[in-house]
Write an enzyme that holds these catalytic residues in place. Structure first.
Site, PDB file in Angstrom:
ATOM      1  CD  GLU A   1      -2.991  -1.042   2.292  1.00  0.00           C
ATOM      2  OE1 GLU A   1      -4.153  -1.433   2.066  1.00  0.00           O
ATOM      3  OE2 GLU A   1      -2.620  -0.621   3.409  1.00  0.00           O
TER       4      GLU A   1
ATOM      5  CB  CYS B   1       3.316   7.526   3.127  1.00  0.00           C
ATOM      6  SG  CYS B   1       3.906   6.340   4.355  1.00  0.00           S
TER       7      CYS B   1
ATOM      8  CB  CYS C   1       7.261  -5.124   8.794  1.00  0.00           C
ATOM      9  SG  CYS C   1       8.513  -4.157   9.663  1.00  0.00           S
TER      10      CYS C   1
ATOM     11  CB  CYS D   1       6.389  -1.853  16.064  1.00  0.00           C
ATOM     12  SG  CYS D   1       8.112  -1.555  15.581  1.00  0.00           S
TER      13      CYS D   1
ATOM     14  CB  CYS E   1       3.128  -1.018  13.722  1.00  0.00           C
ATOM     15  SG  CYS E   1       3.244  -0.759  11.942  1.00  0.00           S
TER      16      CYS E   1
ATOM     17  CB  CYS F   1       1.048   7.075  11.163  1.00  0.00           C
ATOM     18  SG  CYS F   1       2.649   6.559  11.783  1.00  0.00           S
TER      19      CYS F   1
END
Length: 426
Positions: free
Chosen positions: A128, A141, A148, A152, A155, A386
């Site tokens: 995305e 962005c 990933c 985290c 996230c 975010c």
């Protein structure tokens, strides 16, 4: 009301949703010239018989048509001979990735779901990319990895396992697709009703803050960002390109010396024990090592400050004592603090701090001399804010798994894992 356009479906007659018909790469496609360095582009034109003495000129011409004009059709390159255009078309492509879904938030934020070839992943992959229009600037962005590794805890992207790194072609393609969709190339029109800056470039800033950890894909990210900042092409100022890292300490100096862009640190905590939980890479590179690397970042000055990103989690990291410790930690580092109200996602274990508490926190760090604007959440209604990015297929798989588990619990059964989803695009 958010708008979603499924670009795999037939468009209604008479409805224009793109500035120009996209050229899409197909399975087994020819190699793309997109994302090649100038040296690699020179090798490419040499490979199809361009004489040595013409290589520099041909590279310059191609660079202009690809990055300044945004062309995907060699036949439109009018200062290149017809015979060479045909050879280029026979050997290479400038195709864009498959654009699966475009979502438009009520606040004008746009999110694109792009699909790339498997390239060793076993099936096509999705990422995305988000465009955030603001007064005087438009920020894109972009992602560096599919999934990933960093997990985290606040996230959404971290709940998707790493599938593979993106290539420089795929990183640059995100900028090209966004400029196509916004009409940010010459001879292209901005979609009617689109929220964009009133003047200047529609994409003025690029942030490597999408899916993935950029410093774990350093060489491809470096190549892409050097292309993006090339003054004869996309020509984005390095002061308007920001690379965000969770704290891969050994690569921070390398990023500064070899890329030279702005740096952002995904900080989020002022004590090692809490940061170990929120940003687990802290167990490997604790706060002292991270901040020492920041102090040594090449080119660091009051004119080139490091941004420290700090997500506001209710009752976790948002106290006045945390604010005081944050100011103490950053002493001596030219810095600004970006306070981010937590953006919720399905299954997230945290809540956003109360607005009054965010303002108390912001007031303290501002009085200490750090510019710390509170970033108003953008694109929450389309999961574009975010920490919310995740490929759509992974998001749907999680949703289906949660529905299945809920149904099993209701029926008094032991939850079991559903069978694997079909490959994307099947």
């Amino acid at each position: 009301m958010a708008v979603s356009l499924d670009l795999t479906q037939t468009r209604p007659a008479g409805r224009t949703i793109t500035a120009r018909p996209p050229v899409v790469a197909s399975a087994g496609a020819k190699p793309s010239l997109l994302g090649m360095s100038r040296r690699e582009l020179a090798e490419a034109v040499l490979s199809i018989g361009v004489p040595d003495k013409q290589v520099r000129m041909r590279v310059s011409q191609l660079w202009h048509w690809i990055y300044v004009r945004g062309f995907t059709d060699f036949d439109r390159m009018t200062n290149v001979s017809k015979e060479l255009r045909q050879r280029l078309d026979d050997a290479f492509t400038l195709a864009r990735p498959e654009l699966v879904l475009e979502q438009i938030s009520v606040d004008g934020t746009r999110k694109w779901l792009m699909r790339f070839p498997s390239r060793g992943a076993g099936k096509p992959v999705e990422i995305e990319t988000v465009y955030i229009p603001e007064e005087g600037r438009g920020t894109l962005c972009i992602s560096s990895q599919v999934g990933c590794t960093l997990t985290c805890s606040f996230c959404h992207t971290g709940t998707q396992k790493l599938v593979r790194n993106l290539t420089s072609e795929e990183i640059i393609a995100q900028i090209m697709v966004a400029r196509d969709r916004l009409g940010d190339f010459p001879e292209a029109d901005t979609p009617q009703g689109a929220i964009v800056p009133g003047e200047g470039r529609l994409i003025s800033n690029v942030v490597m803050m999408g899916m993935g950890e950029p410093l774990y894909n350093f060489e491809e990210v470096k190549k892409a960002l050097l292309i993006a900042s090339d003054g004869e092409g996309l020509s984005l100022s390095k002061r308007r390109i920001t690379l965000s890292t969770s704290g891969v300490v050994p690569m921070i100096e390398k990023a500064g010396s070899e890329i030279g862009c702005m740096l952002a640190i995904s900080l989020h905590a002022v004590r090692d024990e809490l940061r170990n939980e929120l940003v687990p890479i802290n167990k490997k590179y604790p706060l002292k090592e991270l901040l020492d690397a920041c102090r040594a970042y090449p080119g660091l000055s009051n004119a080139k400050r490091i941004t420290f990103e700090y997500v506001m989690l209710k009752g976790v990291n948002d106290s006045l004592a945390d604010a005081k410790e944050l100011v103490k930690l950053l002493k001596g580092i030219p810095a600004k603090i970006n306070l981010i109200p937590f953006n919720p996602w399905p299954g997230s274990p945290y809540d956003c701090s109360d607005w009054e508490q965010i303002e108390i926190f912001a007031d303290y760090v501002n009085r200490a001399g750090y510019a710390s604007p509170i970033r108003t959440p953008r694109g929450r209604d389309i999961f574009a804010a975010c920490g919310q990015l995740k490929s759509e297929s992974e998001r749907l798989k999680r949703s289906e798994r949660e529905k299945l588990e809920a149904a099993q619990v209701t029926a008094g059964e032991q939850p079991v894992e559903p069978s694997p989803a079909a490959p994307a695009g099947s």
